[in-house]
Design an enzyme around this catalytic site. Sequence first.
Site, PDB file in Angstrom:
ATOM      1  CE  LYS A  52      -2.227  -0.786   3.527  1.00 53.05           C
ATOM      2  NZ  LYS A  52      -2.905  -0.962   4.776  1.00 53.05           N
ATOM      3  CB  THR A  53       3.218   2.498   2.535  1.00 56.71           C
ATOM      4  OG1 THR A  53       2.259   2.239   3.559  1.00 56.71           O
ATOM      5  CG2 THR A  53       3.919   3.799   2.837  1.00 56.71           C
ATOM      6  CG  ASP A 239      -0.247   5.604   4.527  1.00 54.15           C
ATOM      7  OD1 ASP A 239      -0.962   4.741   3.991  1.00 54.15           O
ATOM      8  OD2 ASP A 239       0.888   5.375   4.975  1.00 54.15           O
ATOM      9  CD  GLU A 240      -1.909   2.915   8.025  1.00 58.08           C
ATOM     10  OE1 GLU A 240      -2.950   2.255   7.871  1.00 58.08           O
ATOM     11  OE2 GLU A 240      -0.793   2.403   8.197  1.00 58.08           O
ATOM     12  CD  GLN A 270      -3.709  -3.460   8.093  1.00 61.22           C
ATOM     13  OE1 GLN A 270      -2.764  -3.104   8.771  1.00 61.22           O
ATOM     14  NE2 GLN A 270      -3.612  -3.672   6.797  1.00 61.22           N
ATOM     15  NE  ARG A 622       0.995  -5.713  11.070  1.00 59.51           N
ATOM     16  CZ  ARG A 622       0.673  -5.054   9.955  1.00 59.51           C
ATOM     17  NH1 ARG A 622       1.497  -4.169   9.451  1.00 59.51           N
ATOM     18  NH2 ARG A 622      -0.455  -5.296   9.334  1.00 59.51           N
TER      19      ARG A 622
END
Length: 773
Positions: A52-53, A239-240, A270, A622
């Site tokens: 994503k990032t 972001d997020e 998330q 993670r």
Amino acid sequence: MRQFRLEFDAEATPAPSIQADQILQGLNERQQEAVRATDGPVMIVAGPGSGKTRTLTHRIAYLLALNKARPYQILSLTFTNKAAREMKDRVEKLVGPELAGGMWMGTFHSIFARMMRVEAEALGYTRDFSIYDTEDAERIIRELMGSLNMDTRQFSPRSMLFLISSAKNHMVSPEEYQRLAATAQQDLAARIYKPYVETLKRANAMDFDDLLIKPIELFRLRADILEKYQNRWTYIHIDEYQDTNRAQYLLTKTLADRHRNICVVGDDAQSIYAFRGADIGNILSFQRDYPNASTIRLEQSYRSSKRILRLADSIIGHNKDQLEKTLWTENGDGTPIVLMEAVSEKDEAQKIERRIRDLGVRAGYRHTDFAVLYRTNAQSRSLEDALRRGGIPYRVVGGTSFYQRREIKDVLAYLRLAVNPNDVASLRRVINYPVRGIGAKTQDELFAFAERQGISAWEALERLTEVGLTTRTQTLVGAFRDMVKPYMQRAFTEPADAVARDLIKETGILADLRDEGTQEGLVRWENVQELINAIAEFTAQERDAASLSSFLQQVSLFTDQDATDSRDERVTLMTLHASKGLEFEVVFVAGLEEGLFPLANASQERKELEEERRLFYVGATRAKAHLFLSFARSRFRFGETTSSIRSRFLEEVDASVLLTEAGETLEQKPNRFQVTEKRSIAYERLDPHYYRESLTTPKPKPKPAKSGDRRVVYDETEGGRIVPGVVVEHEQFGEGKVLSMEGVGDQARAVVFFKEVGQKKLALKFAKLRVVE
DNA sequence: AATAACTTTCTTTTT
DNA sequence: GAAAGTTATT
């Protein structure tokens, strides 16, 4: 610290050192699509480990490489400083530092703090406003509650602050809140809300929420300023996005309104910050806000093994609220996930320590490849002990950072006061530190005088003779005033480090710490020295003459992770929340116990339980190669040993990817937590955290209720039949079980778990509970 | 007013 | 088991 340049940088954009098509290399088709869609609204929905990032940064680099946007036209918002830094590094790598340099990339808070510094006057602040963190804000609330004669024991200042903060985040005004307040606690908060806001304003201070809300106010008030920024930031990236709250949502929507070049990246699964106002609805309704938005799903995970993904999928599958999304990976099956059962938290820590050592030796992992995740910060202690004993280097992310230490905050308070004389919170903090004979009573009189005269507290010090203090106290207070006063000039005319050094010396803080003669005092002394160095370093980099105040604003927004260096060889310990966005070869999720994870408070309401589940999902994903889950059958909590049972999450999970330490498959009891038909609410037997008293100590004997004894378990004299364990009936809520009691007489309240509506706290005086059977 | 000794409450998670 | 608040003592 180039990022604190205030002027807009309008010089010609340097030529990109890279071609646009080079940027697309190494991305898959979907990612390329997301990168190419530079105009108009775009939503990238993506699972963990899908890049994503990475996609976002490539997109930004692509814009720059195409010369489509000049750097300063790009606004890129993240949630942590660390994420912003990483993002900037990546973009720099792609297009070179000159080109990436002028971008606006940072956390919501830091970006809008900078903006408010420029626009402060439009809202009646000065550019040197103070930024109040939770501790400062709590101080203000405590004072207010004191002056309004509120009982801080019944409702803590912190809980008041929390309510006010959430009202602010939802853009509810003090007046509205007054109308909406339903519970006794909210009533109190409603009474403090307005004075709190006014106090901050008078102090020329903003709290964290203000940093987002004030810009919105500003934009509503001043169309010209809004237009300026709409034209400044023509490309907006967030972001997020699943973690944005109402204010952040409105802010970015308003800014993007003109050019509508907004790109958000997020994963509803998330979302773990609802407790601070994050609203998944924002990501879910993006399509509605921007009907022509393109949605791009990234569903391939490059991070985790198949087993880990399957586990993650089975976790999140128990949630009702979610966007349709299927993760897949080309990675291998990986090793089975290991479930570890421990006797105590100590044992748990030891087992983890042994596993780390073992895997390090056998698979050749380095310490940086390991992370241990837990639900609450308090859990780090036992883990630290075990790792220390095992000689394994570790770092704890979170906890108290450098800038939150007491001595540092004391020094900063002096500096803030010098820069912003209206800053009451700072004044209160330092007026009698180091001790100079200005006690609580004197302070009360000073502040009461200021209140009466409608002047700031500092002005009260200036008009000291009118306050009516004894001559002796006047001398003491006057000496304090005269010590600080020269620095109020110097703060703006001399280099920040020189001012800070002199002020610190003159206050006697250093001498005070040195004279303590303890090891701790020495450490504190060193910390203050280190702060002076940090200021000097800042001054060297920043030539802005008034930069002491910008330094202060900047450090208010610093948090833990800023100091962390991922290059050194250490195992990482942190909360599940702090782990978002990171990845490790080997991950341990510790403390999978009822009452801890999910937390006791969160396990009753579906929404909160779902958030805990997402947190588990975040933790599990993670891991790249190995995942360990662990729980302890007893745990030292609250100053006593408590027995625990394993988390319900372990009953929900896909057991086929899981092995116990003995190499067996996990035997699950899927119905363990179902509330069965009749009266048996299974929690009471299974979750010791609800019945802490009765499991850890012999049954509480009915104590005669002495007055002033707040620890009474239940009241014999009145409604004596309502005791923990009894089934009661309520007119509205129906049947429920009493979990615990507190208070006496009119204050008596019961925590009742109702079958229909979940857990409620009720005042017996009002709630007319009837005992069933 | 300052210190020492004590009692009480509390634990989510964070910019 | 820590932090913060309360009370007693100097």
